[in-house]
Design an enzyme around this catalytic site. Structure first.
Site, PDB file in Angstrom:
ATOM      1  N   ARG A   1      42.076  -0.683 -27.690  1.00  0.00           N
ATOM      2  CA  ARG A   1      42.931  -0.112 -28.681  1.00  0.00           C
ATOM      3  C   ARG A   1      43.555  -1.052 -29.386  1.00  0.00           C
ATOM      4  NH1 ARG A   1      45.613   5.055 -26.962  1.00  0.00           N
ATOM      5  NH2 ARG A   1      44.426   5.984 -25.220  1.00  0.00           N
TER       6      ARG A   1
ATOM      7  N   ILE B   1      47.881   7.029 -29.472  1.00  0.00           N
ATOM      8  CA  ILE B   1      48.995   6.379 -29.186  1.00  0.00           C
ATOM      9  C   ILE B   1      48.653   4.914 -29.755  1.00  0.00           C
ATOM     10  CG2 ILE B   1      50.458   5.031 -27.350  1.00  0.00           C
ATOM     11  CD1 ILE B   1      49.732   7.785 -25.661  1.00  0.00           C
ATOM     12  N   LEU B   2      49.700   4.359 -30.448  1.00  0.00           N
ATOM     13  CA  LEU B   2      49.560   3.300 -31.132  1.00  0.00           C
ATOM     14  C   LEU B   2      50.089   2.098 -30.493  1.00  0.00           C
ATOM     15  CD1 LEU B   2      50.536   4.664 -34.616  1.00  0.00           C
ATOM     16  CD2 LEU B   2      48.242   3.723 -34.094  1.00  0.00           C
TER      17      LEU B   2
ATOM     18  N   ASN C   1      56.821  10.093 -38.050  1.00  0.00           N
ATOM     19  CA  ASN C   1      55.736  11.014 -37.398  1.00  0.00           C
ATOM     20  C   ASN C   1      56.831  12.303 -37.202  1.00  0.00           C
ATOM     21  OD1 ASN C   1      53.744  12.084 -35.842  1.00  0.00           O
ATOM     22  ND2 ASN C   1      54.939  11.982 -33.958  1.00  0.00           N
TER      23      ASN C   1
ATOM     24  N   HIS D   1      57.651  15.651 -34.873  1.00  0.00           N
ATOM     25  CA  HIS D   1      57.207  16.129 -33.198  1.00  0.00           C
ATOM     26  C   HIS D   1      58.115  17.460 -33.343  1.00  0.00           C
ATOM     27  CE1 HIS D   1      57.160  15.739 -29.014  1.00  0.00           C
ATOM     28  NE2 HIS D   1      58.339  16.396 -28.937  1.00  0.00           N
TER      29      HIS D   1
ATOM     30  N   SER E   1      61.643  17.438 -35.628  1.00  0.00           N
ATOM     31  CA  SER E   1      62.281  16.112 -35.912  1.00  0.00           C
ATOM     32  C   SER E   1      61.016  15.313 -36.649  1.00  0.00           C
ATOM     33  CB  SER E   1      62.626  15.448 -34.677  1.00  0.00           C
ATOM     34  OG  SER E   1      63.441  16.335 -34.073  1.00  0.00           O
TER      35      SER E   1
ATOM     36  N   THR F   1      58.410   4.303 -32.940  1.00  0.00           N
ATOM     37  CA  THR F   1      58.580   2.955 -32.033  1.00  0.00           C
ATOM     38  C   THR F   1      57.534   2.819 -30.959  1.00  0.00           C
ATOM     39  OG1 THR F   1      60.235   4.003 -30.958  1.00  0.00           O
ATOM     40  CG2 THR F   1      60.929   2.895 -32.905  1.00  0.00           C
TER      41      THR F   1
ATOM     42  N   GLU G   1      57.703   3.082 -27.962  1.00  0.00           N
ATOM     43  CA  GLU G   1      57.850   4.259 -26.921  1.00  0.00           C
ATOM     44  C   GLU G   1      57.937   5.455 -27.594  1.00  0.00           C
ATOM     45  OE1 GLU G   1      61.241   5.513 -23.667  1.00  0.00           O
ATOM     46  OE2 GLU G   1      61.087   3.435 -24.436  1.00  0.00           O
TER      47      GLU G   1
ATOM     48  N   ASP H   1      57.677   9.194 -29.063  1.00  0.00           N
ATOM     49  CA  ASP H   1      58.673  10.326 -29.534  1.00  0.00           C
ATOM     50  C   ASP H   1      60.033   9.673 -29.381  1.00  0.00           C
ATOM     51  OD1 ASP H   1      56.193  11.877 -29.984  1.00  0.00           O
ATOM     52  OD2 ASP H   1      56.582  12.654 -27.830  1.00  0.00           O
TER      53      ASP H   1
ATOM     54  N   GLU I   1      58.044  23.137 -39.946  1.00  0.00           N
ATOM     55  CA  GLU I   1      57.469  21.655 -40.031  1.00  0.00           C
ATOM     56  C   GLU I   1      56.938  21.438 -41.540  1.00  0.00           C
ATOM     57  OE1 GLU I   1      55.329  19.971 -36.715  1.00  0.00           O
ATOM     58  OE2 GLU I   1      55.676  21.949 -35.849  1.00  0.00           O
TER      59      GLU I   1
HETATM   60  N1  NHR Z   1      52.283   5.880 -30.981  1.00  0.00           N
HETATM   61  C1  NHR Z   1      53.427   5.319 -30.762  1.00  0.00           C
HETATM   62  N2  NHR Z   1      53.714   4.005 -30.209  1.00  0.00           N
HETATM   63  N3  NHR Z   1      54.636   5.974 -30.698  1.00  0.00           N
HETATM   64  C2  NHR Z   1      54.881   7.177 -31.190  1.00  0.00           C
HETATM   65  O1  NHR Z   1      55.928   7.721 -31.050  1.00  0.00           O
HETATM   66  C3  NHR Z   1      53.545   7.802 -31.590  1.00  0.00           C
HETATM   67  C4  NHR Z   1      52.307   7.035 -31.500  1.00  0.00           C
HETATM   68  C5  NHR Z   1      51.035   7.610 -31.875  1.00  0.00           C
HETATM   69  C6  NHR Z   1      50.997   8.938 -32.292  1.00  0.00           C
HETATM   70  C7  NHR Z   1      52.041  11.333 -32.504  1.00  0.00           C
HETATM   71  C8  NHR Z   1      52.145  12.049 -31.372  1.00  0.00           C
HETATM   72  C9  NHR Z   1      52.160  13.659 -31.748  1.00  0.00           C
HETATM   73  O2  NHR Z   1      52.299  13.777 -32.993  1.00  0.00           O
HETATM   74  C10 NHR Z   1      52.147   9.776 -32.241  1.00  0.00           C
HETATM   75  C11 NHR Z   1      53.471   9.269 -31.809  1.00  0.00           C
HETATM   76  C12 NHR Z   1      48.916  11.621 -29.577  1.00  0.00           C
HETATM   77  C13 NHR Z   1      49.418  11.127 -28.241  1.00  0.00           C
HETATM   78  C14 NHR Z   1      48.692  10.709 -27.118  1.00  0.00           C
HETATM   79  O3  NHR Z   1      48.800  10.971 -25.685  1.00  0.00           O
HETATM   80  C15 NHR Z   1      50.905  11.131 -27.862  1.00  0.00           C
HETATM   81  C16 NHR Z   1      51.847  11.623 -28.848  1.00  0.00           C
HETATM   82  C17 NHR Z   1      51.220  11.798 -30.256  1.00  0.00           C
HETATM   83  C18 NHR Z   1      49.909  11.806 -30.369  1.00  0.00           C
HETATM   84  N4  NHR Z   1      47.298  10.604 -27.495  1.00  0.00           N
HETATM   85  C19 NHR Z   1      46.296  10.399 -26.450  1.00  0.00           C
HETATM   86  C20 NHR Z   1      45.877   8.887 -26.264  1.00  0.00           C
HETATM   87  O4  NHR Z   1      45.468   8.332 -25.138  1.00  0.00           O
HETATM   88  C21 NHR Z   1      45.113  10.799 -26.973  1.00  0.00           C
HETATM   89  C22 NHR Z   1      44.835  12.402 -27.131  1.00  0.00           C
HETATM   90  C23 NHR Z   1      43.891  12.794 -27.678  1.00  0.00           C
HETATM   91  O5  NHR Z   1      43.002  12.001 -28.274  1.00  0.00           O
HETATM   92  O6  NHR Z   1      43.949  14.057 -27.953  1.00  0.00           O
HETATM   93  O7  NHR Z   1      46.119   8.028 -27.343  1.00  0.00           O
HETATM   94  O8  NHR Z   1      51.697  14.613 -31.114  1.00  0.00           O
END
Ligand code: NHR
Length: 177
Positions: free
Chosen positions: A51, A78-79, A93, A95, A122, A127, A129, A131, A160
């Site tokens: 990642r 997830i970043l 983002n 949500h 929203s 950040t 963490e 959402d 949205e």
């Molecule tokens: N990264 C961080 N650090 N914080 C947030 O609040 C983030 C983020 C990355 C993306 C968008 C969010 C959404 O719009 C978002 C917010 C994907 C996941 C997830 O679990 C969670 C939240 C969001 C997007 N992703 C899995 C993962 O392992 C993979 C899921 C898939 O590929 O289908 O990265 O919904």
């Protein structure tokens, strides 16, 4: 993403879209953006061992365009903390809940199950963490007696598409004040 590009094109959102970047080569948004004459790029997460490496390549690609803001729209990876910190205060983002209520998944069903009279969406700063970042702007819809997750989701999604461009415009106008 399309609502944001449409608003920018119509002039109701006062931004230049630098680029549309996806981790998925087949993302429909890339085709749409290219059709609008907007630069597109792909950083495929499957080409990276970790990642951290993916996020570094993605950050470097974004930095090529020197954007004021980085807008997640359907981005599903997830970043890492390193990425989030690199774009601190510029990473946004949307949500589908009235944060801080219902972080995570299945927000519409959870709002119904909780007996909420109102639900919504929203736009928030991202950040480390999930959402959890500060809210920029929210939109509310009523939860109706006969709603299921799909009917409620459709009502929220309509909002949205208005909320996301409006929230970005709010940031842009604050920036130039
Ligand atoms: N990264 C961080 N650090 N914080 C947030 O609040 C983030 C983020 C990355 C993306 C968008 C969010 C959404 O719009 C978002 C917010 C994907 C996941 C997830 O679990 C969670 C939240 C969001 C997007 N992703 C899995 C993962 O392992 C993979 C899921 C898939 O590929 O289908 O990265 O919904």
């Amino acid at each position: 993403m399309r609502s944001i590009l449409d608003a920018a094109k119509a002039g109701s959102l006062d931004v230049d879209i630098s680029a549309v970047i996806s981790n998925r080569p087949d993302a429909a948004g890339l085709t749409f953006a290219a059709g609008e004459g907007i630069a597109t790029a792909v950083i495929d997460h499957k080409q990276f061992d970790s990642r951290e490496q993916f996020d570094e390549a993605l950050a470097a690609k974004i930095d090529d365009y020197q954007p004021d803001f980085v807008i997640l729209a359907g981005f599903m990876r997830i970043l890492t903390e390193g990425f989030v910190n690199h774009f601190a205060g510029r990473l946004i983002n949307i949500h589908p809940s009235l944060l801080p209520k219902f972080k995570g998944l299945h927000t519409h069903q959870r709002a119904i199950d909780a007996g909420e009279a109102e639900h919504g969406a929203s736009v928030h700063f991202v950040t480390a963490e999930l959402d959890d970042g500060p809210v920029i702007l929210q939109a509310s819809v009523p939860v109706l007696a006969n709603d299921n997750a799909d009917t409620l989701a459709a009502r929220v999604l309509e909002q949205e598409h208005l909320l996301y461009p409006a929230a970005i415009q709010k940031l842009v106008s604050q920036q130039t004040e």
